[in-house]
Each structure stands twice: as structure tokens, then as C-alpha cells.
Design a protein around this motif. Structure first.
Motif, PDB file in Angstrom:
ATOM      1  N   LEU A  16       0.339  -1.027   0.283  1.00 53.39           N
ATOM      2  CA  LEU A  16       0.398   0.166   0.205  1.00 53.39           C
ATOM      3  C   LEU A  16       0.723   1.500  -0.185  1.00 53.39           C
ATOM      4  O   LEU A  16       0.711   2.131  -0.417  1.00 53.39           O
ATOM      5  CB  LEU A  16      -1.155   0.184   0.759  1.00 53.39           C
ATOM      6  CG  LEU A  16      -2.228  -0.374   1.056  1.00 53.39           C
ATOM      7  CD1 LEU A  16      -3.272  -0.689   2.330  1.00 53.39           C
ATOM      8  CD2 LEU A  16      -3.008  -0.967   0.447  1.00 53.39           C
ATOM      9  N   ALA A  20       0.839   3.939  -2.795  1.00 53.27           N
ATOM     10  CA  ALA A  20       0.401   5.551  -2.447  1.00 53.27           C
ATOM     11  C   ALA A  20       1.603   5.938  -2.906  1.00 53.27           C
ATOM     12  O   ALA A  20       0.675   7.067  -3.720  1.00 53.27           O
ATOM     13  CB  ALA A  20       0.371   5.252  -1.337  1.00 53.27           C
ATOM     14  N   LEU A  23       1.344   6.711  -6.763  1.00 49.98           N
ATOM     15  CA  LEU A  23      -0.536   7.545  -7.303  1.00 49.98           C
ATOM     16  C   LEU A  23       0.377   8.318  -7.407  1.00 49.98           C
ATOM     17  O   LEU A  23      -0.167   9.948  -8.758  1.00 49.98           O
ATOM     18  CB  LEU A  23      -0.793   6.973  -6.664  1.00 49.98           C
ATOM     19  CG  LEU A  23      -2.451   7.646  -6.801  1.00 49.98           C
ATOM     20  CD1 LEU A  23      -3.328   7.454  -8.305  1.00 49.98           C
ATOM     21  CD2 LEU A  23      -3.701   7.705  -5.707  1.00 49.98           C
ATOM     22  N   CYS A 179      -6.165  13.073  -7.798  1.00 51.57           N
ATOM     23  CA  CYS A 179      -5.318  12.272  -8.081  1.00 51.57           C
ATOM     24  C   CYS A 179      -4.342  12.185  -6.834  1.00 51.57           C
ATOM     25  O   CYS A 179      -3.923  11.041  -5.938  1.00 51.57           O
ATOM     26  CB  CYS A 179      -4.469  11.882  -9.440  1.00 51.57           C
ATOM     27  SG  CYS A 179      -3.876  10.160  -9.350  1.00 51.57           S
ATOM     28  N   SER A 180      -3.478  13.235  -6.405  1.00 53.05           N
ATOM     29  CA  SER A 180      -2.462  14.009  -5.667  1.00 53.05           C
ATOM     30  C   SER A 180      -2.842  13.519  -4.733  1.00 53.05           C
ATOM     31  O   SER A 180      -2.668  12.820  -3.561  1.00 53.05           O
ATOM     32  CB  SER A 180      -2.024  15.196  -5.813  1.00 53.05           C
ATOM     33  OG  SER A 180      -0.783  14.838  -5.002  1.00 53.05           O
ATOM     34  N   LEU A 182      -5.410  11.706  -2.969  1.00 53.28           N
ATOM     35  CA  LEU A 182      -5.615   9.941  -3.098  1.00 53.28           C
ATOM     36  C   LEU A 182      -4.427   9.869  -2.373  1.00 53.28           C
ATOM     37  O   LEU A 182      -4.505   8.998  -1.719  1.00 53.28           O
ATOM     38  CB  LEU A 182      -6.522   9.381  -4.068  1.00 53.28           C
ATOM     39  CG  LEU A 182      -7.742   9.154  -4.147  1.00 53.28           C
ATOM     40  CD1 LEU A 182      -8.491   9.121  -5.636  1.00 53.28           C
ATOM     41  CD2 LEU A 182      -8.497   9.388  -3.214  1.00 53.28           C
ATOM     42  N   ALA A 183      -3.910   9.529  -3.238  1.00 51.40           N
ATOM     43  CA  ALA A 183      -2.345   9.406  -2.871  1.00 51.40           C
ATOM     44  C   ALA A 183      -1.465  10.256  -1.599  1.00 51.40           C
ATOM     45  O   ALA A 183      -1.133   9.846  -0.826  1.00 51.40           O
ATOM     46  CB  ALA A 183      -0.999   9.912  -3.913  1.00 51.40           C
ATOM     47  N   GLY A 186      -2.630   7.877   1.557  1.00 49.63           N
ATOM     48  CA  GLY A 186      -2.890   6.439   1.758  1.00 49.63           C
ATOM     49  C   GLY A 186      -0.737   7.232   2.162  1.00 49.63           C
ATOM     50  O   GLY A 186      -0.968   6.122   2.876  1.00 49.63           O
ATOM     51  N   LEU A 187      -0.381   7.656   1.552  1.00 51.18           N
ATOM     52  CA  LEU A 187       0.387   8.219   2.237  1.00 51.18           C
ATOM     53  C   LEU A 187       0.993   8.568   3.923  1.00 51.18           C
ATOM     54  O   LEU A 187       1.285   7.625   4.400  1.00 51.18           O
ATOM     55  CB  LEU A 187       1.891   9.165   1.470  1.00 51.18           C
ATOM     56  CG  LEU A 187       2.081   8.352  -0.111  1.00 51.18           C
ATOM     57  CD1 LEU A 187       2.371  10.066  -0.718  1.00 51.18           C
ATOM     58  CD2 LEU A 187       3.528   7.615   0.127  1.00 51.18           C
ATOM     59  N   TRP A 189      -1.769   7.080   5.584  1.00 56.87           N
ATOM     60  CA  TRP A 189      -1.841   6.273   6.339  1.00 56.87           C
ATOM     61  C   TRP A 189      -1.202   5.274   6.462  1.00 56.87           C
ATOM     62  O   TRP A 189      -0.998   4.098   7.474  1.00 56.87           O
ATOM     63  CB  TRP A 189      -2.764   5.361   5.440  1.00 56.87           C
ATOM     64  CG  TRP A 189      -4.168   4.381   5.508  1.00 56.87           C
ATOM     65  CD1 TRP A 189      -3.704   3.739   7.328  1.00 56.87           C
ATOM     66  CD2 TRP A 189      -4.154   3.368   4.664  1.00 56.87           C
ATOM     67  NE1 TRP A 189      -4.703   2.635   7.519  1.00 56.87           N
ATOM     68  CE2 TRP A 189      -4.726   1.946   6.475  1.00 56.87           C
ATOM     69  CE3 TRP A 189      -5.109   3.158   3.943  1.00 56.87           C
ATOM     70  CZ2 TRP A 189      -5.898   0.958   5.684  1.00 56.87           C
ATOM     71  CZ3 TRP A 189      -5.104   1.679   3.363  1.00 56.87           C
ATOM     72  CH2 TRP A 189      -5.732   0.989   4.779  1.00 56.87           C
ATOM     73  N   LYS A 190      -0.294   5.127   4.638  1.00 58.08           N
ATOM     74  CA  LYS A 190       0.861   3.855   5.135  1.00 58.08           C
ATOM     75  C   LYS A 190       2.204   4.024   4.924  1.00 58.08           C
ATOM     76  O   LYS A 190       2.869   2.896   5.208  1.00 58.08           O
ATOM     77  CB  LYS A 190      -0.053   3.033   3.759  1.00 58.08           C
ATOM     78  CG  LYS A 190      -0.891   2.282   4.476  1.00 58.08           C
ATOM     79  CD  LYS A 190      -1.033   0.460   5.666  1.00 58.08           C
ATOM     80  CE  LYS A 190      -2.085   0.494   5.417  1.00 58.08           C
ATOM     81  NZ  LYS A 190      -1.798  -0.923   6.903  1.00 58.08           N
TER      82      LYS A 190
END
Length: 416
Positions: A16, A20, A23, A179-180, A182-183, A186-187, A189-190
């Protein structure tokens, strides 16, 4: 991050973070590839002539060249995670800010600010990948990520051209920002923190100057880092010059030009997938030695076909496809070897690699341009072969030394 904490198994949970990151990389790349088709609408809205169109890409790349020297050391000082999260948030906000611009000068300034996003991918993001994963796993992850990043130059122009027929040009930047964003989530979070922030890392001009000069005096690092632009240069030159080679010289149509690009990108994707497959089965470095055969052989075949064969476009594409296969087998490993060639903090090392690569690409593309102007298709093919032979001459001893060190861990440089 200690060796015991490094990730050695790949599954959805451990992928993940790189997903991220890639992405974000995709968003930054389409920030150029998707934006360029809209430039005719931009200049029309702002009432300026078409000479401003190519300046959008120049401004974007200028932004990408301005900060790698600082973003890497910043991540050594404050940690990879906060610096990368800041970079992603900056890029997202700068894309959304296109809704505020009302003249071409503000737009070009904003393109420079958006280009800053490029500074955080290699100098911070890929350094964190190398630190978060065990060595062979990091090579696999890098190879897999490269395939996703390759989608941007393929899909970006097509998506941008389609979008401007359906919506205002600012809508493209809204999609890039989404898009950025969402990245970023994700970053947040993970993404793990892979270095311990250290007040001992100084960010004064004098300290940075000494850090980079010490790095550039390290002959092993410089040789390892220069292998990367030498490896990629024929393909970079192909991307830059193939419209002239295929359309202007060989009189292919625009559709045929696009279709003949597919085997080249397929070769690169195939090489990356093969590297991901063999990275944990072969000694690290063997794929580079194997990849040298299709790389050099393909370009020699291309030169022979250009000189003595008919259907020159077939030999050009076949040779470049084999070359791209060799590049895919080699790139992720060479990146790892260059990053670990110096014992200095990896933020400044990855930033130094990024700057050397950019300088090598700029000089190389200019050299290929002059080679093409002087010798046409033959000049391009001959220069491609010379570059590949130069890569083999430089990379082979570096790879063999790195393989010997990994066979005897006591020889490994500090920090691997």
C-alpha cells in the motif's frame, strides 16, 4: 529502520505504501503530459500567441530542477515522512490554484510551483522505498512501480486531448489534484518513517556544499550514478526524436507512429516484470549482466538494419524494444547499487543521484540532437550503439564489485 524491521514479503498490506507513492508519481507525471494538450485553450483564454505553448513544459521541468538538492537533505534532517507528505500536499494545492490564475504570467509561475512535486519523488520517496524494504524486495518493488509510472506518458496526452473536448482546461488540473489527494491520504495512512530525524544534519549553505562536494569526490558513487543516465539515454533520445525519425524521415502517419511505440514500451514493461520475477532468485546484479546482451545486441541490430536493410522503421523499433528490455532488467538494480555506493545519509545521496541523472539526460539529449542533425537516422543509431557500449564499459566493473560485496557481507559499505 533496522535490518530486522525491513519488509521482505510482499502482500497487499506491504504494497500500500509504494502504491500510494506511485499514484503521486503518476499524478506528477500527468501534470505535464495531460496539461500540454490544453495549452492551446490556455493561450487563447489569456489572449497570448502560441509561442507560450512549449514554455509550460519548460516551466514545469524548471520547477523540478530547483529543489532536489534541498528536499533530500531536508528528509535526512526531519524524516522522510513529513517531507514527502508536505511535497504531496504542496503539489495538490498548486494544482487546485489554477482556478485562481487570470493571466499567462501567473499561470507560468504556477507551473514552476507545480514542478516542485518532481523534487520529492526520487530524492525522498524512492529513498524511503529503498530503506523500508529488504534489498531484493526493494528492487522488486521499484521494478513494479516503474510499470505504473510508464502509464503516464502513454495515457496523459490522450486523456488531456479528450478532456479538453468535453470540459474547460482547468478541469484537468482538478483531476490531477484529486489523484494527488488520494495519494496523500494513502501515504498518511501507510507510509512508515524510515530514518530517525537528526539535529546533527545541518542545512546551512556551507554544510550542504561540503556534503555535495564530498559526495561528488566519491569516485565510486559518481561512476555508479552515471550508469543510470547512460543506460536510459538511447530510450530517452528515442522518445525525444522518434517523431522526426518515424514521421518526418520515414513518412509514417501519426497513427502508425503511435502504434510503433507500443513494442518499445512493451519491451520496457517486460524487462521490469522479469526483474521483479528474478530479483529474489538471482544474485543481485546478475540481471544487469544478462540485460547487457539484449541492450547492446538490439542496438547493433538496429544499426545494421539502418545501414544495410530495408524497412528501416522495423529495425529501429525492434532494436529499441530489445534495448528497452535490457533497460528494464537493469534499472532497479543499478538504482540500488548507486544509492548504497556512498555511506552518506541517503537523502543527500538520492538527491545527488537525481541531479546527476538530470544533467546526464540534458547533455545526452543535446548530444543525440546534434548526432541526428549531422547524420540523420544513421547518426541516431550509431550514437545509440556508442552509448550502450559506454554503459557496458562503465557498469560492468561496478556491478561485479557490488555482487562480490554482497557475496561477502563484511565488504558491504556502511548503511546497506
Amino acid at each position: 529502520m533496522s535490518q530486522q524491521e525491513k519488509i521482505s514479503r510482499l502482500n497487499l498490506a506491504t504494497l500500500l505504501f509504494p502504491l500510494a507513492l506511485v499514484l503521486f508519481e503518476f499524478a506528477v507525471y500527468i501534470g505535464n503530459d495531460m496539461a500540454q494538450p490544453a495549452m492551446l485553450q490556455v493561450v487563447q483564454e489569456f489572449g497570448v500567441d502560441a509561442s507560450w505553448v512549449p514554455l509550460s513544459m519548460t516551466a514545469y521541468l524548471l520547477g523540478g530542477a530547483l529543489l532536489p538538492w534541498l528536499s533530500g537533505p531536508l528528509s535526512d534532517r526531519y524524516g522522510r515522512r513529513p517531507v514527502l507528505l508536505f511535497g504531496v500536499a504542496w503539489f495538490t494545492a498548486s494544482c487546485l490554484a489554477t482556478y485562481l490564475v487570470s493571466d499567462i504570467h501567473s499561470y507560468m509561475l504556477l507551473r514552476v510551483l507545480q514542478g516542485f512535486g518532481l523534487c520529492f519523488i526520487n530524492a525522498v520517496g524512492y529513498a524511503a522505498i529503498q530503506e523500508a524494504y529488504a534489498e531484493n524486495t526493494a528492487v522488486r518493488v521499484t521494478a513494479l512501480m516503474a510499470n505504473v509510472a510508464l502509464i503516464a506518458p502513454l495515457a496523459g496526452p490522450l486523456a488531456g486531448a479528450a478532456l479538453i473536448t468535453l470540459a474547460p482546461w482547468r478541469t484537468g488540473f482538478l483531476l490531477i489534484a484529486l489523484c494527488s489527494l488520494l495519494a496523500l491520504l494513502g501515504l498518511w495512512w501507510k507510509m512508515p518513517e524510515t530514518v530517525q530525524p537528526s539535529a546533527a544534519v545541518k542545512l546551512t549553505p556551507r554544510a550542504l556544499w561540503h556534503g555535495y562536494t564530498r559526495l561528488l569526490r566519491d569516485g565510486r558513487f559518481v561512476r555508479s550514478a552515471l550508469c543510470i543516465p547512460l543506460l536510459a539515454m538511447p530510450l530517452m533520445a528515442w522518445i525525444a526524436l522518434s517523431p522526426l525519425l518515424l514521421v518526418e524521415d520515414l513518412h509514417l502517419s501519426a497513427l502508425e507512429y503511435g502504434l510503433w511505440q507500443l513494442p518499445v514500451f512493451a519491451g520496457l514493461i517486460g524487462g521490469n516484470l522479469l526483474l521483479a520475477l528474478v530479483a529474489e532468485r538471482w544474485p543481485l546484479g546478475r540481471s544487469v549482466l544478462v540485460g547487457m546482451w539484449p541492450l547492446v545486441g538490439g542496438l547493433l541490430l538496429m544499426l545494421a538494419g539502418v545501414l544495410y536493410g530495408g524497412q528501416q522503421h522495423v529495425f529501429l523499433v525492434l532494436g529499441m524494444s530489445l534495448m528497452a528490455l535490457g533497460e528494464g532488467l537493469s534499472f532497479g538494480v543499478l538504482y540500488r547499487f548507486a544509492l548504497t555506493a556512498s555511506p552518506q545519509a541517503k537523502g543527500i545521496v538520492s538527491a545527488g543521484m537525481s541531479m546527476l541523472s538530470m544533467a546526464g539526460y540534458a547533455l545526452g539529449i543535446e548530444l543525440f540532437r546534434w548526432g541526428y542533425l549531422a547524420g540523420g537516422i544513421t547518426g541516431f543509431a550509431l550514437l545509440s550503439v556508442c552509448t550502450a557500449l559506454g554503459f557496458v564499459w562503465l557498469a560492468r566493473p561496478q556491478v561485479k564489485r557490488a555482487m562480490a560485496e554482497r557475496a561477502d557481507p563484511d565488504l558491504l559499505p556502511q548503511g546497506i
